[in-house]
Design a protein around this motif. Structure first.
Motif, mmCIF file in Angstrom:
data_model
loop_
_atom_site.group_PDB
_atom_site.id
_atom_site.type_symbol
_atom_site.label_atom_id
_atom_site.label_comp_id
_atom_site.label_asym_id
_atom_site.label_seq_id
_atom_site.Cartn_x
_atom_site.Cartn_y
_atom_site.Cartn_z
ATOM 1 N N LEU A 212 0.784 -1.217 -0.108
ATOM 2 C CA LEU A 212 0.027 -0.236 -0.052
ATOM 3 C C LEU A 212 0.973 1.386 0.051
ATOM 4 N N ASP A 213 0.401 2.246 -0.739
ATOM 5 C CA ASP A 213 1.188 3.437 -0.784
ATOM 6 C C ASP A 213 1.028 4.287 0.402
ATOM 7 N N ALA A 214 1.877 5.139 0.597
ATOM 8 C CA ALA A 214 1.877 6.329 1.433
ATOM 9 C C ALA A 214 0.635 7.357 0.709
ATOM 10 N N GLY A 215 -0.354 7.964 1.519
ATOM 11 C CA GLY A 215 -1.123 8.831 1.003
ATOM 12 C C GLY A 215 -2.660 8.068 0.746
ATOM 13 N N PRO A 216 -3.527 8.664 -0.263
ATOM 14 C CA PRO A 216 -4.735 8.072 -0.600
ATOM 15 C C PRO A 216 -4.606 6.667 -1.206
ATOM 16 N N ASN A 217 -5.393 5.766 -0.650
ATOM 17 C CA ASN A 217 -5.815 4.561 -1.209
ATOM 18 C C ASN A 217 -7.057 3.814 -1.456
ATOM 19 N N LEU A 218 -7.512 3.173 -2.584
ATOM 20 C CA LEU A 218 -8.768 3.052 -2.925
ATOM 21 C C LEU A 218 -8.616 1.531 -3.099
#
Length: 408
Positions: A371-377
């Motif tokens: 998962l990336d830093a910042g927004p995730n969907l």
């Protein structure tokens, strides 16, 4: 529960607190808590038929059952029997042995000589409309539910051995329904032995709650307002349960369970009880099928989070230091076949997403890698899931949270 609770006025005191945790290790432990395991313990205790402390033979076999369960999980356990006589309005003059259970999980590297106590009363009582004693006293909610909390925590700690820096005492109290006999006995023994107790966590009736209103009442004591603050923080950080803190006027029932025996001896304690009070209380209808085990599992998570803090779980990190932008949101909610889970992270991580029904059974278990830093969907697929209310629990070494999803 020793006496009938008065109705509550919904008033929440706004408080802030930090509760120290090792997020990665604690999340692993919290995720292991199992609703089916809690239900099994409740059923086992219900199957004694009655746990009324003054029935023939008393609660010796009940205490032996709890002792064996705890010992199976590596907890050194004894039965602390004591004799008491007196007068009780239900039975008149009595003289009988009572059977407390005392299990200790010793720290291999204690930071000090303070003890953390987690306890619940093991006896039960059943009355008819005329306050006559009934032969059948299953006591599933009151209080097999509280005993199940501490047994489940012992099971989880055995499966995932965890280093604590204080000893932990698991206590089952007999004779609570007759006057907090077991609680007073144990607290007095600690006082005479000059024991240091960091906190006593008491659970009494913690498994009955409607699906659409998960709350828990936290009864408090004047000498332990800091403990209350941490209890509120633990509920909000690690469960889907909203804590209800009664006003001083509403807090009279703080004296109705075993934690009061410790508080009167100046030991710090907090008393958790379901907010919506069971209508089967003190009757033969207090059976396992009436309980809400998903709620019960979250109550257990609250207790484990508190225990991790006060027993000084290894490599602890303060909640205040944890960087999270949780929880996430689901839209649309209610959902049909599909929905989107949106959340934001301060740091990249791996995670796990577990969706459970309200019985605590996992219906979808989804690993989330890189998962990336910042927004995730994340897209959620409900096409093979029946309509109902579900819990979405996000677990990572950075944060954990739970949100409700309605599938229509």
């Amino acid at each position: 529960m020793k006496k009938i609770l008065c109705s509550f006025i919904t008033t929440m005191l706004m408080m802030t607190a930090t509760i120290a945790q090792n997020s990665e290790s604690l999340n692993l432990l919290l995720n292991e808590i199992n609703a089916d395991s809690l239900r099994k313990t409740v059923l086992d205790l219900q199957n004694f038929g009655s746990r009324f402390a003054l029935r023939e033979g008393g609660n010796k076999q009940v205490a032996e059952y709890i002792q064996q369960r705890l010992e199976n999980y590596g907890v050194t356990t004894v039965i602390d029997s004591f004799y008491q006589q007196g007068y009780n309005w239900l039975v008149g003059e009595y003289g009988a042995f009572f059977y407390n259970v005392k299990g200790v999980l010793n720290s291999q590297n204690p930071a000090d000589d303070s003890l953390v106590v987690i306890g619940a009363h093991l006896d039960a009582i059943s009355l008819d409309d005329y306050y006559e004693l009934q032969t059948l006293a299953p006591g599933a909610d009151d209080n097999a539910s509280g005993v199940a909390v501490m047994v489940e925590i012992a099971r989880v700690l055995h499966k995932y051995p965890t280093e604590f820096h204080r000893n932990i005492q698991f206590s089952g109290y007999d004779g609570e329904e007759l006057g907090l006999f077991g609680g007073h006995h144990d607290a007095e023994m600690h006082l005479q032995n000059q024991s240091k107790i960091a906190v006593m966590l008491n659970n009494d009736m913690v498994s009955y709650q409607p699906d659409d209103d998960w709350r828990v009442t936290l009864h408090w004591y004047d000498n332990a307002l800091d403990v209350l603050d941490k209890a509120v923080a633990a509920c909000r950080e690690y469960t889907n349960i909203e804590p209800f803190v009664p006003t001083q006027f509403q807090n009279g029932d703080a004296g109705a369970s075993d934690s009061y025996a410790y508080a009167t001896r100046n030991y710090k304690s907090v008393f958790a009880i379901e907010y919506t009070f069971s209508t089967s209380y003190h009757t033969e209808h207090d059976v396992a099928d009436s309980n809400n085990y998903a709620y019960h599992a979250d109550i257990t998570r609250y207790n484990l989070a508190m225990l991790a803090d006060y027993a000084q779980m290894e490599n602890e990190v303060s909640v205040a230091e944890r960087k999270t932008n949780c929880p996430g949101t689901v839209y649309p909610n209610p959902a049909s076949d599909k929905a989107i889970l949106q959340f934001s992270l301060d740091e990249a991580c791996d995670a796990r997403l577990a969706i459970t029904n309200m019985a605590g059974q996992v219906v979808n278990d989804l690993p989330l890698y890189a998962l990336d830093a910042g927004p995730n969907l994340v897209e959620l697929d409900f096409s093979n899931i029946p309509a109902g209310i579900y819990l979405c629990r996000f677990l990572s070494n950075k944060c954990s949270w739970t949100t409700k999803i309605i599938v229509k």
